[in-house]
Design a protein around this motif. Structure first.
Motif, PDB file in Angstrom:
ATOM      1  N   ILE A 375      49.256  31.530  39.636  1.00  0.00           N
ATOM      2  CA  ILE A 375      47.793  31.559  39.647  1.00  0.00           C
ATOM      3  C   ILE A 375      47.285  32.460  38.543  1.00  0.00           C
ATOM      4  CG2 ILE A 375      47.436  30.969  42.072  1.00  0.00           C
ATOM      5  CD1 ILE A 375      47.462  33.858  42.755  1.00  0.00           C
ATOM      6  N   LYS A 376      46.004  32.281  38.231  1.00  0.00           N
ATOM      7  CA  LYS A 376      45.419  32.981  37.093  1.00  0.00           C
ATOM      8  C   LYS A 376      44.548  34.146  37.571  1.00  0.00           C
ATOM      9  CE  LYS A 376      45.037  28.748  34.327  1.00  0.00           C
ATOM     10  NZ  LYS A 376      44.098  27.843  33.619  1.00  0.00           N
ATOM     11  N   PRO A 377      44.843  35.356  37.101  1.00  0.00           N
ATOM     12  CA  PRO A 377      43.934  36.465  37.413  1.00  0.00           C
ATOM     13  C   PRO A 377      42.634  36.332  36.634  1.00  0.00           C
ATOM     14  CG  PRO A 377      45.687  37.205  35.948  1.00  0.00           C
ATOM     15  CD  PRO A 377      45.998  35.785  36.315  1.00  0.00           C
ATOM     16  N   GLY A 378      41.514  36.461  37.335  1.00  0.00           N
ATOM     17  CA  GLY A 378      40.213  36.339  36.673  1.00  0.00           C
ATOM     18  C   GLY A 378      39.509  37.671  36.591  1.00  0.00           C
ATOM     19  N   HIS A 379      38.378  37.788  37.269  1.00  0.00           N
ATOM     20  CA  HIS A 379      37.593  39.010  37.168  1.00  0.00           C
ATOM     21  C   HIS A 379      38.194  40.101  38.046  1.00  0.00           C
ATOM     22  CE1 HIS A 379      34.905  35.819  35.718  1.00  0.00           C
ATOM     23  NE2 HIS A 379      34.444  36.766  34.915  1.00  0.00           N
ATOM     24  N   VAL A 380      37.897  41.359  37.679  1.00  0.00           N
ATOM     25  CA  VAL A 380      38.605  42.489  38.272  1.00  0.00           C
ATOM     26  C   VAL A 380      37.644  43.665  38.433  1.00  0.00           C
ATOM     27  CG1 VAL A 380      39.347  43.343  36.006  1.00  0.00           C
ATOM     28  CG2 VAL A 380      40.664  43.972  38.032  1.00  0.00           C
ATOM     29  N   CYS A 381      37.918  44.518  39.439  1.00  0.00           N
ATOM     30  CA  CYS A 381      37.209  45.792  39.569  1.00  0.00           C
ATOM     31  C   CYS A 381      38.156  46.808  40.181  1.00  0.00           C
ATOM     32  CB  CYS A 381      35.934  45.652  40.418  1.00  0.00           C
ATOM     33  SG  CYS A 381      36.238  45.547  42.200  1.00  0.00           S
ATOM     34  N   ARG A 382      37.808  48.069  40.006  1.00  0.00           N
ATOM     35  CA  ARG A 382      38.580  49.165  40.602  1.00  0.00           C
ATOM     36  C   ARG A 382      37.967  49.530  41.945  1.00  0.00           C
ATOM     37  NH1 ARG A 382      37.347  54.516  40.766  1.00  0.00           N
ATOM     38  NH2 ARG A 382      35.760  54.330  39.156  1.00  0.00           N
ATOM     39  N   SER A 383      38.808  49.759  42.962  1.00  0.00           N
ATOM     40  CA  SER A 383      38.317  50.188  44.267  1.00  0.00           C
ATOM     41  C   SER A 383      38.264  51.706  44.315  1.00  0.00           C
ATOM     42  CB  SER A 383      39.229  49.657  45.384  1.00  0.00           C
ATOM     43  OG  SER A 383      40.438  50.401  45.430  1.00  0.00           O
ATOM     44  N   SER A 384      37.561  52.229  45.321  1.00  0.00           N
ATOM     45  CA  SER A 384      37.454  53.681  45.469  1.00  0.00           C
ATOM     46  C   SER A 384      38.802  54.304  45.798  1.00  0.00           C
ATOM     47  CB  SER A 384      36.446  54.016  46.576  1.00  0.00           C
ATOM     48  OG  SER A 384      36.834  53.413  47.796  1.00  0.00           O
ATOM     49  N   ALA A 385      39.731  53.519  46.351  1.00  0.00           N
ATOM     50  CA  ALA A 385      41.060  54.024  46.681  1.00  0.00           C
ATOM     51  C   ALA A 385      41.993  54.000  45.476  1.00  0.00           C
ATOM     52  CB  ALA A 385      41.661  53.200  47.814  1.00  0.00           C
ATOM     53  N   GLY A 386      41.524  53.488  44.337  1.00  0.00           N
ATOM     54  CA  GLY A 386      42.354  53.420  43.135  1.00  0.00           C
ATOM     55  C   GLY A 386      43.082  52.107  42.980  1.00  0.00           C
ATOM     56  N   ASP A 387      42.943  51.192  43.972  1.00  0.00           N
ATOM     57  CA  ASP A 387      43.550  49.862  43.839  1.00  0.00           C
ATOM     58  C   ASP A 387      42.724  49.006  42.882  1.00  0.00           C
ATOM     59  OD1 ASP A 387      45.300  50.671  45.843  1.00  0.00           O
ATOM     60  OD2 ASP A 387      44.015  49.888  47.426  1.00  0.00           O
ATOM     61  N   LEU A 388      43.279  47.854  42.548  1.00  0.00           N
ATOM     62  CA  LEU A 388      42.537  46.856  41.786  1.00  0.00           C
ATOM     63  C   LEU A 388      42.221  45.677  42.700  1.00  0.00           C
ATOM     64  CD1 LEU A 388      44.460  46.768  38.375  1.00  0.00           C
ATOM     65  CD2 LEU A 388      42.282  47.882  38.863  1.00  0.00           C
ATOM     66  N   LEU A 389      40.984  45.204  42.655  1.00  0.00           N
ATOM     67  CA  LEU A 389      40.590  43.985  43.350  1.00  0.00           C
ATOM     68  C   LEU A 389      40.453  42.895  42.290  1.00  0.00           C
ATOM     69  CD1 LEU A 389      37.897  45.509  45.732  1.00  0.00           C
ATOM     70  CD2 LEU A 389      40.181  44.724  46.371  1.00  0.00           C
ATOM     71  N   VAL A 390      41.259  41.836  42.411  1.00  0.00           N
ATOM     72  CA  VAL A 390      41.347  40.803  41.382  1.00  0.00           C
ATOM     73  C   VAL A 390      41.012  39.441  41.989  1.00  0.00           C
ATOM     74  CG1 VAL A 390      42.769  39.813  39.546  1.00  0.00           C
ATOM     75  CG2 VAL A 390      43.214  42.148  40.339  1.00  0.00           C
ATOM     76  N   ILE A 391      40.138  38.694  41.302  1.00  0.00           N
ATOM     77  CA  ILE A 391      39.884  37.292  41.676  1.00  0.00           C
ATOM     78  C   ILE A 391      41.030  36.448  41.121  1.00  0.00           C
ATOM     79  CG2 ILE A 391      38.355  35.321  41.406  1.00  0.00           C
ATOM     80  CD1 ILE A 391      37.010  37.380  43.050  1.00  0.00           C
ATOM     81  N   MET A 392      41.664  35.662  41.970  1.00  0.00           N
ATOM     82  CA  MET A 392      42.759  34.793  41.549  1.00  0.00           C
ATOM     83  C   MET A 392      42.304  33.338  41.625  1.00  0.00           C
ATOM     84  SD  MET A 392      45.344  36.703  40.709  1.00  0.00           S
ATOM     85  CE  MET A 392      46.047  38.343  40.970  1.00  0.00           C
ATOM     86  N   ASP A 393      42.481  32.618  40.527  1.00  0.00           N
ATOM     87  CA  ASP A 393      42.064  31.219  40.435  1.00  0.00           C
ATOM     88  C   ASP A 393      43.276  30.312  40.283  1.00  0.00           C
ATOM     89  OD1 ASP A 393      39.280  31.890  40.409  1.00  0.00           O
ATOM     90  OD2 ASP A 393      39.513  32.506  38.333  1.00  0.00           O
TER      91      ASP A 393
END
Length: 546
Positions: A375-393
């Motif tokens: 799958i393709k990683p799309g848009h991304v943001c950093r969480s307050s816990a230091g993780d990454l939240l990534v939209i997967m398409d």
């Protein structure tokens, strides 16, 4: 029903019949409500002694009689004469021995509970408090040690950064010296050639050989282009944001008192929520920075005075508010980045849909932080816990997208369907993402024309599909961000405006009076200033809205 034993009858004021009178005249033996006390004592023909009803001395009457009954209303033992008197008319009675037996049972039960449960618990708590006091120094030494260890980690990181910068400087120095040596050789060769040309020209000038003069062609244009000058690199230190440093370093949980029921009463030193900052009636444009990039997609603040951008080329650029280009990084694959974000320590992260990677830029070098083959990683943001939240398409363009939480190289959470198994997101490729202060995950789903918000566990909270009034075209959400007040801000590209929602999805107002054109990517700095990346113009606009 026998009124003598009716539980629904009650004591009443002897003057006005008000239920449950709180007062009693000891000398007149009448029950009084508070309103009638004044009227009663105004009768000066006799003495009065008004006392609370619970202090009335019923026991002075019929003291020579055995109290065989107990008045439930007056909570007193009474004799048979009292039972039939007007004073206790309508009261409920029980046998005195029965009441005494019940009270003794209650006493024994309470005594057992006190001895076997309550008192031992208090003694255990007292023992725990004593142990807590004896271990207090040890616990706080551990806290200080943890802070020192974090400080050592930071020192090592800073030392590594400094050493890397020094290594880069040494590499540049070696490269610089090689360039200078090459330039010196070329210039020496050019000087030799120039001197020879000068001699040849002087000979032609002094010669009477006209054929040589006729054959002369100027070569000066070749030497008018002087050798390029090598510019030495410079170091531009970034401004240190102490508030951001404190946030990145860590924080102490507040000292709290935990009750038996799990409630927590915070101490006076506990961290308080941020002060409420009302929205401005008229948001104002404070800066407009021209990046000269067409197809500007994303913007992410590094510190309050610098920001990263990505566009439809393969470069990631860092600018200051004066429009000065501070740094430019080319993607490792040469592909166009899909989206960018900045980690807690200030490293740039970008997604590369074509190479199916999430990449991190450290010390001016790009490395793969996460790679997906299917799958393709799309848009991304950093969480307050230091993780990454990534939209997967998906590749097929039909499978609904999903949100993946990534900690390091591990995927720790996947969000794709609601409780009924229905897709939360469309299968389109434009879905910007942001985490709110309350840990909600907010996605601007462009194909669905909606902002989709789920809680930290991935349960759907609400969908926002645009304000029903004052919209030129259909809702066109693209970029999304959140601020310290838990506001959700999303860019409405076709309508050239920003929607501001509260954390529960209620529309608050638009930002549309700052000459916005094709607003796309969004971010906010630590002071809640909004940065807007305009897709067509290539400008980043800074807007004050709180």
């Amino acid at each position: 029903m026998d009124p003598l034993y009716s539980a629904q009858d009650m004591l009443r004021c002897d003057l006005c019949d008000t239920p449950v009178p709180p007062m009693y005249c000891d000398l007149c033996e009448v029950k009084l409500c508070k309103a009638c006390v004044g009227e009663h004592i105004s009768d000066l023909s006799k003495e009065h002694k008004v006392v609370p009803f619970t202090q009335q001395p019923h026991q002075k009457c019929h003291t020579d009689k055995d109290c065989e009954f107990f008045c439930e209303n007056c909570e007193l033992p009474v004799c048979l004469t009292c039972v039939t008197s007007d004073t206790h008319l309508g009261h409920k009675f029980t046998h005195a021995l029965q009441k005494l037996h019940k009270n003794k049972q209650d006493l024994q039960r309470d005594l057992k509970e006190l001895e076997e449960e309550i008192c031992p618990k208090y003694e255990t708590i007292a023992s725990d408090v004593k142990a807590e006091k004896s271990n207090l120094d040890t616990r706080y030494v551990k806290l200080i040690t943890a802070v020192d260890q974090q400080g050592d980690v930071w020192h090592r990181e800073i030392t590594a950064i400094v050493n890397q910068c020094k290594s880069d400087i040494e590499e540049m120095k070696t490269e610089h010296l090689a360039i200078l040596n090459n330039h010196a050789d070329e210039i020496t060769h050019s000087i030799t050639e120039l001197k020879q040309i000068i001699l040849d020209l002087k000979k032609i000038q002094d010669s009477e050989d006209f054929f040589r003069a006729f054959a002369y062609k100027s070569r000066n244009s070749k030497f008018r282009r002087l050798p390029p000058k090598v510019i030495s690199p410079s170091f531009s230190p970034h401004e240190i944001n102490t508030d951001r440093l404190q946030e990145m370093f860590g924080s102490l949980s507040p000292l709290s008192i935990n009750t038996e029921h799990g409630d927590t009463m915070k101490s006076a030193e506990a961290v308080s929520p941020p002060p409420v900052k009302p929205l401005l009636d008229e948001p104002r444009l404070t800066d407009s920075i021209d990046t000269w990039h067409l197809g500007l997609r994303s913007v992410s603040c590094l510190i309050d005075t610098t920001f990263w951008i990505s566009s439809e080329d393969c470069f990631l650029d860092l600018y200051d508010l004066q429009g000065k280009l501070l740094k430019s990084i080319q993607t490792k694959s040469g592909n166009t980045p899909k989206d960018i974000t900045v980690t807690q320590r200030g490293d740039l992260v970008y997604t590369d849909t074509e190479s199916r990677t999430v990449n991190i830029v450290q010390y001016n070098r790009v490395r793969e932080a996460l790679k997906h083959w299917e799958i393709k990683p799309g848009h991304v943001c950093r969480s307050s816990a230091g993780d990454l939240l990534v939209i997967m398409d998906s590749d097929d363009g039909c499978t609904p997208s999903k949100v993946v939480r990534c900690s390091g190289t591990a995927e720790t959470q996947t969000i794709q369907f609601d409780d009924l198994g229905r897709p939360l997101y469309s299968s389109g490729y434009y879905k910007y993402i942001s985490e709110n202060r309350n840990l909600d995950i907010c996605v601007a789903d462009n194909d669905a024309e909606a902002v989709v918000v789920v809680n930290q566990s991935g349960n759907l909270r609400f969908r926002y599909t645009g304000h029903p009034f004052n919209t030129k075209q259909s809702f066109d959400p693209v970029g999304i961000t959140t601020d310290s007040q838990s506001h959700i801000l999303t860019s409405d590209c076709k309508n050239n405006r920003i929607h501001i929602l509260d954390q529960d999805g209620q529309f608050l107002r638009y930002i549309h009076n700052c000459d916005l054109r094709d607003p796309w990517g969004l971010c906010v700095d630590t002071a809640d200033n909004l940065f807007v990346a305009e897709y067509e113009s290539g400008k980043v606009k800074k807007i004050k809205y709180t």
